[in-house]
Design an enzyme around this catalytic site. Structure first.
Site, PDB file in Angstrom:
ATOM      1  N   MET A  62       1.548   3.209   2.396  1.00 51.51           N
ATOM      2  CA  MET A  62       2.322   3.419   3.616  1.00 51.51           C
ATOM      3  C   MET A  62       3.031   2.160   4.121  1.00 51.51           C
ATOM      4  O   MET A  62       3.793   2.236   5.078  1.00 51.51           O
ATOM      5  CB  MET A  62       1.407   3.954   4.739  1.00 51.51           C
ATOM      6  CG  MET A  62       0.734   5.263   4.404  1.00 51.51           C
ATOM      7  SD  MET A  62       1.936   6.569   4.051  1.00 51.51           S
ATOM      8  CE  MET A  62       0.830   7.852   3.458  1.00 51.51           C
ATOM      9  N   GLY A  73       0.836  -1.188   0.000  1.00 52.08           N
ATOM     10  CA  GLY A  73       0.000   0.000   0.000  1.00 52.08           C
ATOM     11  C   GLY A  73       0.867   1.232   0.000  1.00 52.08           C
ATOM     12  O   GLY A  73       2.099   1.157  -0.083  1.00 52.08           O
ATOM     13  N   ASP A  85     -13.338   1.456  10.143  1.00 56.33           N
ATOM     14  CA  ASP A  85     -12.888   1.416   8.745  1.00 56.33           C
ATOM     15  C   ASP A  85     -13.238   0.065   8.133  1.00 56.33           C
ATOM     16  O   ASP A  85     -12.426  -0.553   7.442  1.00 56.33           O
ATOM     17  CB  ASP A  85     -11.381   1.671   8.649  1.00 56.33           C
ATOM     18  CG  ASP A  85     -10.938   1.984   7.212  1.00 56.33           C
ATOM     19  OD1 ASP A  85     -11.813   2.354   6.395  1.00 56.33           O
ATOM     20  OD2 ASP A  85      -9.736   1.840   6.920  1.00 56.33           O
TER      21      ASP A  85
END
Length: 744
Positions: A22, A20, A141
């Site tokens: 990060m 991803g 999330d």
């Protein structure tokens, strides 16, 4: 970092499996424990990044480790370790062999998932959310990319990076401040969008978005502009899922729309309630399909854009699981043929080649809607079985099997699948001999069409072995288990979950053969392998550890058995809940072990608490509640409280006779306990009546030379002896000895 990197001298990175903006996720190996794991690493950020931004990201990462490590549930990814190495933060997790829901939808080419899969995923995620919410944690999330379905069908929630603990909302708010979006637009609740306080019901809204997407192929607000998506969540009613996919069950349509209610108080109150609604919906008979009508939409002033929080400015839509909606929803993939059927002989026209797709002289191929209807009825049978309604499930499977045989042929995989389920239902309704015959027929057909080592063939042969064991044919069962295990190890590997399940069953059967040492050793090896592969608190690992404890008891190693039962009970309470039947079973065995160790007062306390919990969860007359009461009575006697023991035994005996029947083995055990108490109280004449009742019933049911019958006759002879009727006692002892000699 690259392949073969060794972190902290322990975790060896083998292959990058995710990346991803990060961080990265690596397939890795724990060199200390020799188990496969996943390692998530937060990549170091360059100097161009704001220091406060970097600090918040690192704190989020640490937070994910702390939150996830505190959760122990089969529906939540297990976190093993966390640390920092060479400036890189890393998180060590269980390795999940499977795909997240986003990937599943991509692999399905944007088509929705089969209805049965949608319902199963909904039920499992509801269970996991119920647990996390009860721990005071809100995920915040939830999206398809954070929900993984493993190879064995288990569904797990991942990524607690912005989860909120119930007691530290202010701290979490600092982690989700300006410039760092909290959540993903396609799956955010209205209150989350508005910057208001969120609770468990925000997660339920996000789950509604996920279910909407996997059920229809598109998220509820399938727009490319982030602002429009956010406004849609806050101000616009979604189109009912059934307007996009007519075959969705009505109850599922209603559940998804209720989850997507704009105000939290209009949604289900909690995930437990949601789970109950899903279970009830699955159990209800399917109504005639009809398109749902849309809810009234909240009108918005034309041309007016309602203000959104400042943090939404510049926000992109982010990743969603699927692309633009399909023009027409394809048939449910789970409703068609299995796809495993053998090809037609050369020269035969393919399906659809002519008016019927059949060769001349053959019956026409069944209409797709007919096949889909049979698949739906097959799933109905499966759902009835999950609810424990095995008689009805068996009727459904037998009817579907007959119809599939007529339409598709006797050896078609779908026909054999229905025959397999019909056999399974026979086993669950007390007809093991009939089940064995049915399994044998399926096994022969699968060997003929799929091969002896095919996974489906091995599955039915394993059920044959289990059924042989239930029929008392443990030697035959051992031979089949050994053969299946050899094939599984050869084709799947020693650590495959199906291989380990077979080895577990083999260990169980070894115990029934009287090979207690071998059973204990095999169960211990399986428990270690399952802990390594699945994790120490996985339900399958705990089942095998429970078997280890049982064999330890049979070896009179009660101190070790007690410690193992207590460990299993504690782990099950954390993962499944304190009142789950498996947790209660381990607590019962803890009481047994305490009693065998002479710690009867402690055992009494265990049984008293267990009786209350069993009665509340399963009812006062449930067989397991009565078994706990029986254990209570036994330990009252061991403490010398024989009048109380007699009262308890009589009450349990009366209920068992009414609920289970007068000749049920448990009822007879209670009669014997009544006789034991009467004997200790010196009341030998009524004790003799009880002993004779037990002996006569066992002789009728088991035969005169069965070990259980002979034990009862020994009891009867002992009672005659205490009554001074020595000649009768000696005569009975001689008869018992002769029967034992003949049996050898």
């Amino acid at each position: 970092m690259g392949d073969d990197t060794l972190i902290q001298g322990r975790y060896r990175l083998l292959e990058r499996i995710g990346r991803g903006g990060m961080g990265e996720v690596w397939r890795a190996r724990d060199e200390s424990l020799g188990r496969r794991i996943a390692v998530k690493c937060l990549k170091p950020l360059g100097t161009r990044h704001d220091h406060s931004f970097t600090r918040v990201l690192r704190e989020r990462f640490r937070r994910e480790a702390r939150v996830a490590a505190a959760l122990q549930h089969r529906g939540v990814t297990v976190v093993h370790d966390f640390g920092e190495w060479d400036g890189v933060l890393f998180l060590v997790m269980e390795l999940l062999e499977g795909n997240d829901l986003s990937r599943l939808l991509e692999e399905n080419k944007g088509h929705p998932l089969p209805v049965a899969d949608v319902v199963d995923i909904a039920e499992q995620v509801a269970s996991a959310l119920a647990y996390t919410h009860e721990q005071g944690i809100v995920h915040r999330d939830l999206k398809p990319a954070n929900i993984v379905r493993t190879a064995d069908g288990t569904v797990k929630i991942c990524d607690f990076g912005i989860a909120r603990l119930g007691h530290d909302g202010g701290f979490t708010a600092r982690l989700t401040g300006t410039g760092i979006a909290m959540g993903t637009p396609h799956y955010m609740s209205p209150e989350q969008i508005g910057g208001d306080e969120v609770d468990r019901r925000s997660d339920l809204y996000s789950l509604g978005c996920v279910l909407y997407e996997i059920a229809t192929g598109v998220p509820p607000f399938d727009l490319d502009d982030a602002w429009a998506i956010l406004v849609g969540h806050r101000d616009t009613e979604p189109a009912p899922p059934r307007t996009r996919r007519a075959e969705l069950p009505g109850y599922l349509d209603r559940i998804i729309l209720d989850l997507l209610a704009k105000r939290p108080e209009q949604r289900p109150d909690d995930a437990r309630e949601l789970g109950r609604r899903i279970t009830a919906g699955r159990a209800a008979p399917a109504p005639v399909p009809a398109l749902a009508t849309a809810r009234p939409r909240t009108p918005q002033p034309v041309g007016v854009r309602t203000a959104l929080p400042s943090w939404t400015r510049g926000m992109t839509t982010g990743h969603k699981a699927t692309g633009t909606a399909l023009r027409a929803t394809p048939p449910d993939p789970g409703a068609g043929l299995s796809g495993a059927w053998l090809p037609r002989p050369a020269g035969d026209p393919p399906v659809g080649a002519g008016a019927t797709g059949a060769a001349p002289g053959e019956p026409p191929d069944p209409a797709p809607e007919t096949v889909a209807g049979l698949a739906a009825r097959h799933r109905t049978g499966l759902n009835l079985g999950r609810l424990g309604r095995w008689e009805e499930a068996g009727e459904v499977h037998r009817a579907v099997a007959a119809e599939r045989e007529r339409l598709l042929g006797p050896d078609h995989p779908d026909t054999l699948a229905s025959r397999y389920e019909a056999a399974f239902a026979l086993g669950r309704t007390g007809h093991p001999a009939e089940a064995l015959r049915a399994y044998k027929g399926v096994a022969e057909a699968r060997i003929r069409t799929l091969g002896a080592d095919h996974a489906d063939t091995l599955a039915v042969r394993q059920e044959m072995a289990y059924t042989l064991g239930r029929l008392g044919r443990h030697t035959d069962a051992h031979k089949v288990y050994t053969s299946v295990l050899t094939a599984r190890e050869r084709t799947m590997g020693a650590d495959h979950p199906d291989t380990l399940r077979c080895r577990h069953n083999l260990a169980f059967n070894l115990g029934r053969l009287g090979r207690t040492g071998d059973a204990h050793r095999t169960a211990r090896e399986v428990a270690a392998a399952r802990a390594r592969v699945l994790g120490p608190d996985h339900p399958d690992t705990l089942v095998t550890r429970y078997e280890v404890a049982y064999e330890l008891g049979r070896l009179d190693r009660w101190q070790e058995a007690l410690a193992t039962y207590r460990d299993v009970a504690g782990a099950r309470a954390r993962a499944l809940g304190p009142h789950h039947p498996d947790t209660l079973a381990a607590r019962y065995e803890t009481g047994v072990a305490l009693g065998r160790l002479g710690r009867c007062a402690e055992a009494l306390t265990v049984y008293e608490e267990l009786i209350d919990d069993r009665a509340r969860a399963q009812g006062p007359e449930h067989p397991e509640t009565l078994r706990a009461r029986h254990g209570l009575g036994v330990n009252l006697g061991r403490l010398g409280r024989w009048e109380e023991a007699l009262t308890e035994a009589r009450e349990v005996c009366a209920v068992r006779a009414r609920v289970l029947g007068p000749d049920h083995p448990d009822t007879l055990v209670s009669h014997r306990e009544v006789a034991v108490a009467l004997g200790w109280l010196g009341r030998w004449s009524p004790a003799l009546t009880e002993y004779r009742l037990v002996a006569a019933a066992r002789e009728r049911a088991l035969g005169p030379d069965h070990p259980g019958t002979l034990v009862a006759r020994d009891d009867e002879a002992h009672c005659l002896e205490r009554l001074g009727r020595a000649a009768e006692a000696v005569d009975l002892y001689r008869r018992v000895a002769a029967l034992r000699g003949a049996a050898r």
